[in-house]
Design an enzyme around this catalytic site. Sequence first.
Site, PDB file in Angstrom:
ATOM      1  N   ASP A  87      56.998   0.537  37.228  1.00 18.26           N
ATOM      2  CA  ASP A  87      57.116   0.279  35.662  1.00 18.26           C
ATOM      3  C   ASP A  87      55.941  -0.611  35.395  1.00 18.26           C
ATOM      4  O   ASP A  87      55.225  -1.219  36.180  1.00 18.26           O
ATOM      5  CB  ASP A  87      58.597  -0.346  35.256  1.00 18.26           C
ATOM      6  CG  ASP A  87      58.731  -1.896  35.974  1.00 18.26           C
ATOM      7  OD1 ASP A  87      58.577  -1.907  36.983  1.00 18.26           O
ATOM      8  OD2 ASP A  87      58.756  -2.666  34.992  1.00 18.26           O
ATOM      9  N   GLU A 150      60.691  -4.082  37.122  1.00 14.46           N
ATOM     10  CA  GLU A 150      60.193  -5.661  37.724  1.00 14.46           C
ATOM     11  C   GLU A 150      59.628  -6.465  36.276  1.00 14.46           C
ATOM     12  O   GLU A 150      59.789  -7.294  36.106  1.00 14.46           O
ATOM     13  CB  GLU A 150      58.819  -5.304  38.576  1.00 14.46           C
ATOM     14  CG  GLU A 150      58.498  -6.545  39.220  1.00 14.46           C
ATOM     15  CD  GLU A 150      57.227  -7.218  38.306  1.00 14.46           C
ATOM     16  OE1 GLU A 150      56.914  -8.389  38.917  1.00 14.46           O
ATOM     17  OE2 GLU A 150      56.841  -6.754  37.497  1.00 14.46           O
TER      18      GLU A 150
END
Length: 459
Positions: A87, A150
């Site tokens: 991400d 994250e």
Amino acid sequence: MEPIMRKYKDEILCDLKRLVAIQSVAVPDCQTEGYPFGAKSAEAIGFMTELAGQMGFPVENCDNFACHAQLGEGGDDDYVAVLCHVDVVPAGDGWNTDPWTLTEKDGYLYGRGVADDKGAALISLYCLKAMKDNGVPMKRPVRCIFGGGEEIGMDDMGHYFSKHALPTLAFTPDADYPACNCEKGILHIKLSGKTDPCIKRIAGGKAVNCVIDRCAAAIDCDDSTARGIGEAVRAAGAECAFADGSFDVRGVSAHAMCPENGINAASELLLALDGRGMLSEGSAEYFFAKKLCGDTRGRKIGAACSDELSGEMTLNIGTIHSGDGVTTLAIDIRYPATLNSEGIISAIKKSSDEFGVAMEVTGDNPPLYVPADHPLIKALGDCFTEITGKPMVPVAMGGGTYARALHGRGVAFGPVFSDSSPCNLHMPDENLSVEEFMLHAEICYRAMCRLAVLDNRNE
């Protein structure tokens, strides 16, 4: 020694182009079933799962929170892990290339995620492939784990490790070289209060861990006042346009661990309004301007602190928005590794109560510290020195990585070299040197091979 990873370079860059094109900005509090961080994050997880499967590795997609690929027989009782995330933070404005197109220019790779952390994710997978291709001896399996959330709190690893045991030894290539054995605590706070009468609406920021690079606001003021506000904002280094009663302020984004490297668009606008006496004492914006704006160390609100190990606390204003007469602001605080958050929370609560502003702690991730003489640090340091010829001295940082989910079993290690040119993490024109990208590949490969044959974590 002949480089091992060089022959995989073209394949890595080809797959990185495909992965960068997936706009995998994780979505907080996503309500879509099966997509804990949104469809694009899940698409990136799916990409890594499929690619690893094509390479012949056993794979597992853990409910689109994370996935893994493994080399070697064995389960959760004893394994090495390399943790990366696929991400990314929002692209933001101000790019000179398309953020979602991998662009190679003058020896550098540009694109959102090339340094944080899609490039390192693909490197780790190809290192696993190289280990397989070369028949590297192993005493324990090696697992590459790829997370999808994250950047918005690391709940991905919480979910993954609710289903799998922690690794015996691990590292996450999501920081700088040499190794980071100390990470500051990360504290997220929301502050809400009455919107100032002069503000019809205000909105800025897309992620709490980025400096706000753009803020739009409708302000009740005449043209002369607007010109003065614009002059003050521009004097602070931001751009400011005013039309039809609305301001469009553009600053410079930066990572929340170093907010002083950016120009906060919302902060500069509120300071300009306060400087002209436009904010009412009972409003949220008045409190923000007096106690938070223009101060990246928390001194104005009485929360500043530091230690010798990791330095000063940092404070970043990450988002602001108004609606239904209430303005809410979110801040990201990185606090020293030897301290806890209690004093900081107490200081902010005391000040916010005095100004009639509500405070909510939305996240508190404790600091990480692994002693420099830990066997893991020594093993990683040896690999770094063998490839680069440079000694390794562990460092501290304000960034937060998956290492803090490993309870002392792992640290951040690469992929960015501390003496290289800025790679613009969380900023426009995120980049990484092609040469250093492939140098990281060699170090990562060496480290994965080394950890796979250590007799035990205390060696």
